[in-house]
Enzyme design. Structure first.
Site, short mmCIF file in Angstrom:
data_model
loop_
_atom_site.label_atom_id
_atom_site.label_comp_id
_atom_site.label_asym_id
_atom_site.label_seq_id
_atom_site.Cartn_x
_atom_site.Cartn_y
_atom_site.Cartn_z
N GLU A 91 -11.55 -1.04 8.96
CA GLU A 91 -10.20 -0.94 9.53
C GLU A 91 -10.22 -0.41 10.96
O GLU A 91 -9.48 -0.86 11.81
CB GLU A 91 -9.37 0.03 8.69
CG GLU A 91 -8.41 -0.67 7.75
CD GLU A 91 -7.40 0.29 7.17
OE1 GLU A 91 -6.80 1.06 7.93
OE2 GLU A 91 -7.24 0.27 5.95
N GLN B 159 0.84 -1.20 0.00
CA GLN B 159 0.00 0.00 0.00
C GLN B 159 0.87 1.26 0.00
O GLN B 159 1.57 1.51 0.98
CB GLN B 159 -0.89 -0.01 1.24
CG GLN B 159 -1.77 1.20 1.37
CD GLN B 159 -2.54 1.21 2.69
OE1 GLN B 159 -2.01 0.82 3.72
NE2 GLN B 159 -3.77 1.63 2.66
N GLY B 160 0.83 2.01 -1.06
CA GLY B 160 1.66 3.22 -1.17
C GLY B 160 0.85 4.49 -0.97
O GLY B 160 0.55 5.19 -1.94
N TYR B 161 0.52 4.77 0.29
CA TYR B 161 -0.18 6.02 0.59
C TYR B 161 0.81 7.03 1.22
O TYR B 161 1.02 8.10 0.70
CB TYR B 161 -1.32 5.80 1.59
CG TYR B 161 -2.56 5.10 1.07
CD1 TYR B 161 -2.63 4.54 -0.19
CD2 TYR B 161 -3.69 5.00 1.89
CE1 TYR B 161 -3.79 3.91 -0.64
CE2 TYR B 161 -4.85 4.37 1.45
CZ TYR B 161 -4.90 3.81 0.19
OH TYR B 161 -6.03 3.19 -0.23
N SER B 162 1.38 6.67 2.39
CA SER B 162 2.16 7.63 3.18
C SER B 162 3.41 8.09 2.45
O SER B 162 4.03 7.33 1.68
CB SER B 162 2.59 7.00 4.50
OG SER B 162 1.48 6.50 5.19
N ASN C 89 -3.70 8.14 17.13
CA ASN C 89 -4.69 8.38 18.18
C ASN C 89 -4.98 9.87 18.37
O ASN C 89 -6.10 10.25 18.70
CB ASN C 89 -4.21 7.74 19.49
CG ASN C 89 -4.45 6.25 19.48
OD1 ASN C 89 -4.79 5.67 18.43
ND2 ASN C 89 -4.30 5.60 20.62
C1 LIG Z 1 3.52 -0.53 11.54
C2 LIG Z 1 3.11 0.49 10.50
C3 LIG Z 1 2.79 0.08 9.23
C4 LIG Z 1 2.44 1.01 8.25
N1 LIG Z 1 2.17 0.57 6.97
C5 LIG Z 1 1.87 1.46 6.01
C6 LIG Z 1 1.64 1.03 4.66
O1 LIG Z 1 1.72 -0.17 4.34
N2 LIG Z 1 1.39 1.95 3.72
C7 LIG Z 1 1.31 3.28 4.01
O2 LIG Z 1 1.03 4.06 3.11
N3 LIG Z 1 1.52 3.74 5.28
C8 LIG Z 1 1.80 2.86 6.29
N4 LIG Z 1 2.05 3.30 7.57
C9 LIG Z 1 2.11 4.73 7.82
C10 LIG Z 1 1.00 5.31 8.68
O3 LIG Z 1 -0.18 5.42 7.95
C11 LIG Z 1 1.51 6.67 9.18
O4 LIG Z 1 2.60 6.43 10.05
C12 LIG Z 1 0.44 7.45 9.91
O5 LIG Z 1 -0.52 7.91 9.02
C13 LIG Z 1 1.07 8.68 10.65
O6 LIG Z 1 1.79 9.46 9.78
P1 LIG Z 1 3.32 9.89 10.09
O7 LIG Z 1 4.07 8.68 10.50
O8 LIG Z 1 3.80 10.66 8.92
O9 LIG Z 1 3.23 10.83 11.37
P2 LIG Z 1 2.84 12.36 11.40
O10 LIG Z 1 1.58 12.56 10.63
O11 LIG Z 1 4.02 13.16 11.02
O12 LIG Z 1 2.53 12.57 12.93
C14 LIG Z 1 3.55 12.73 13.92
C15 LIG Z 1 2.88 12.99 15.25
O13 LIG Z 1 2.12 14.23 15.19
C16 LIG Z 1 0.76 14.01 15.52
N5 LIG Z 1 -0.10 14.85 14.70
C17 LIG Z 1 -0.04 15.03 13.35
N6 LIG Z 1 -1.02 15.85 12.92
C18 LIG Z 1 -1.74 16.20 14.03
C19 LIG Z 1 -2.90 17.00 14.25
N7 LIG Z 1 -3.52 17.62 13.23
N8 LIG Z 1 -3.36 17.11 15.50
C20 LIG Z 1 -2.76 16.48 16.55
N9 LIG Z 1 -1.66 15.70 16.41
C21 LIG Z 1 -1.16 15.54 15.16
C22 LIG Z 1 0.52 12.53 15.20
O14 LIG Z 1 -0.57 12.02 15.93
C23 LIG Z 1 1.84 11.90 15.61
O15 LIG Z 1 1.88 11.69 17.00
C24 LIG Z 1 2.39 2.39 8.57
C25 LIG Z 1 2.71 2.81 9.87
C26 LIG Z 1 3.06 1.88 10.83
C27 LIG Z 1 3.42 2.36 12.22
#
Ligand SMILES: Cc1cc2nc3c(=O)[nH]c(=O)nc-3n(C[C@H](O)[C@H](O)[C@H](O)COP(=O)(O)OP(=O)(O)OC[C@H]3O[C@@H](n4cnc5c(N)ncnc54)[C@H](O)[C@@H]3O)c2cc1C
Length: 380
Positions: free
Chosen positions: A244, A126-129, A362
């Protein structure tokens, strides 16, 4: 040959025992209760065994080779598989892409891709992030240029689970030049086996390689591999979140940590049961996990009735944080010596960190509750 029963009509206990019997009969013991994510080379055989028996795609309709389970029964299937120790699989094609194709794909796309997902000839990621586009996914910058009947995709994906084993990726990319936020994004399918795709492993907190960075440099895919209308990918990607979030709210991790803590307390009675503060915390944890189980059942029921609302975010927050506290108590119960002898407690501790991040962190769930449940605008 025995006829396939209507899985949705069986009682819960009967259904659970059929799943358990299937795992017992078909899943190699060496793969059960593995405690890590196996590679495709180890688990591919189990994947194809499930497919051969029609057990691979619990949530897909039967006409496409699935079991046709309704949502609550589907949760039961996953729970029982996990309880029996069935291994994790790189099955993003089954879990995420299949339902998208079934709901939004063209007939040609369904006929072409669905059987390949089921047969395991394709393994999907899955290539979203992206760096800078996780919680704020609408900030994604990977872009695709149309040339003839192809897309040329350039960008950088991250946290892509099991990309090291994937043959294909489904991705969100910006197809409208200059577009911002949710507009101008398309949902595309592309092959990983081409010169424009580079995969780099990332090691997680437990020291294992679980996800990757994926660099796309003019990676090509036919225009026919856009799912749904061009520039409408956001709507398509969001359509799957309900299931999900209920799944992310499952009490299974909290329960597993609680059971192990109780077992330790029984084994090391004099050290743990004599400690009144510990007994107090264990009792509190039992009550918390029981509360969580009832809430989870309630949301599973709402999902089954098609009445799931934004409150489901509270379940996700509660379940993941209860799981974390339960694993912290387990680490404490194991004590220094116990942690050296057995990697299980620390493994549970690490394993309960990620669910508070994926499927929407969360903090983001709390924002959703504030806005959509409590109607707090955030303005004074
Ligand atoms: C085990 C695992 C598997 C994953 N697998 C995939 C995958 O297969 N494909 C894929 O595309 N992605 C995947 N992900 C990525 C996941 O979707 C992202 O990690 C997630 O969406 C958070 O984004 P980020 O890591 O960029 O953190 P950020 O968005 O940068 O957040 C950093 C911190 O800031 C907080 N924060 C950010 N914005 C706000 C706000 N507006 N208000 C309050 N707090 C905020 C967050 O809660 C977090 O604590 C995976 C992640 C994990 C941990």
């Amino acid at each position: 040959m025995t006829a396939t029963p209507d899985w949705n009509q069986l009682g819960d206990a009967e259904f659970r025992s059929r799943v358990a019997a299937f795992v017992q009969e078909h899943c190699p013991p060496s793969l059960r209760h593995l405690g890590r994510r196996p590679r495709w080379s180890e688990v591919g055989g189990w994947y194809t065994t499930l497919a051969r028996h029609g057990w691979l795609a619990p949530g897909w309709p039967t006409e496409w080779g699935g079991m046709g389970l309704h949502a609550a029964r589907h949760l039961l299937y996953i729970e029982e598989m996990e309880r029996c120790g069935a291994p994790w699989m790189p099955d993003s094609g089954v879990r995420n892409l299949g339902p998208v194709l079934i709901a939004h794909g063209s007939d040609d796309q369904k006929r072409y891709w669905l059987p390949r997902i089921l047969s395991g000839t394709q393994v999907w990621c899955q290539g979203y992030s992206e760096p800078g586009a996780g919680s704020d996914l609408a900030g994604l910058r990977t872009s695709a240029r149309v040339e003839g009947d192809e897309l040329f995709i350039t960008g950088h994906k991250i946290w892509t689970t099991a990309a090291y084993d994937a043959t294909h990726m489904f991705a969100l990319v910006r197809t409208e030049p200059g577009s911002v936020r949710q507009a101008g994004i398309s949902f595309v399918l592309l092959s990983m086996d081409q010169p424009g795709v580079t995969v780099r492993d990332i090691r997680n907190i437990a020291g294992e390689v679980e996800f990757c960075e994926v660099f796309l440099d003019n990676a090509r895919t036919p225009l026919a591999n856009i799912v749904g209308p061009m520039n409408d990918g956001w709507r398509i990607a969001k359509s799957l979140l309900g299931f999900e979030r209920v799944w992310a709210g499952s009490p299974r991790k909290a329960l597993a940590a609680l059971w192990r803590t109780e077992e330790l307390a029984r084994r090391d009675h004099s050290r743990l049961a004599a400690d009144a503060a510990f007994v107090d915390r264990l009792t509190q944890m039992r009550l918390d996990v029981e509360d969580l189980q009832s809430l989870y059942q309630r949301f599973a029921q709402l999902l089954r009735q098609g009445e799931l609302g934004p409150e489901v975010s509270a379940l996700k927050v509660w379940a993941t944080e209860t799981g974390q506290r339960a694993s912290e108590l387990l680490v404490e119960a194991a004590g220094g010596g116990g942690l050296l002898e057995d990697s299980g407690p620390l493994g549970a501790f690490y394993d309960t960190r990620a669910p508070a991040i994926f499927s929407g962190t969360n903090q983001i769930q709390r924002n959703l509750i504030a806005r959509n449940v409590l109607n707090l605008s955030g303005k004074p």
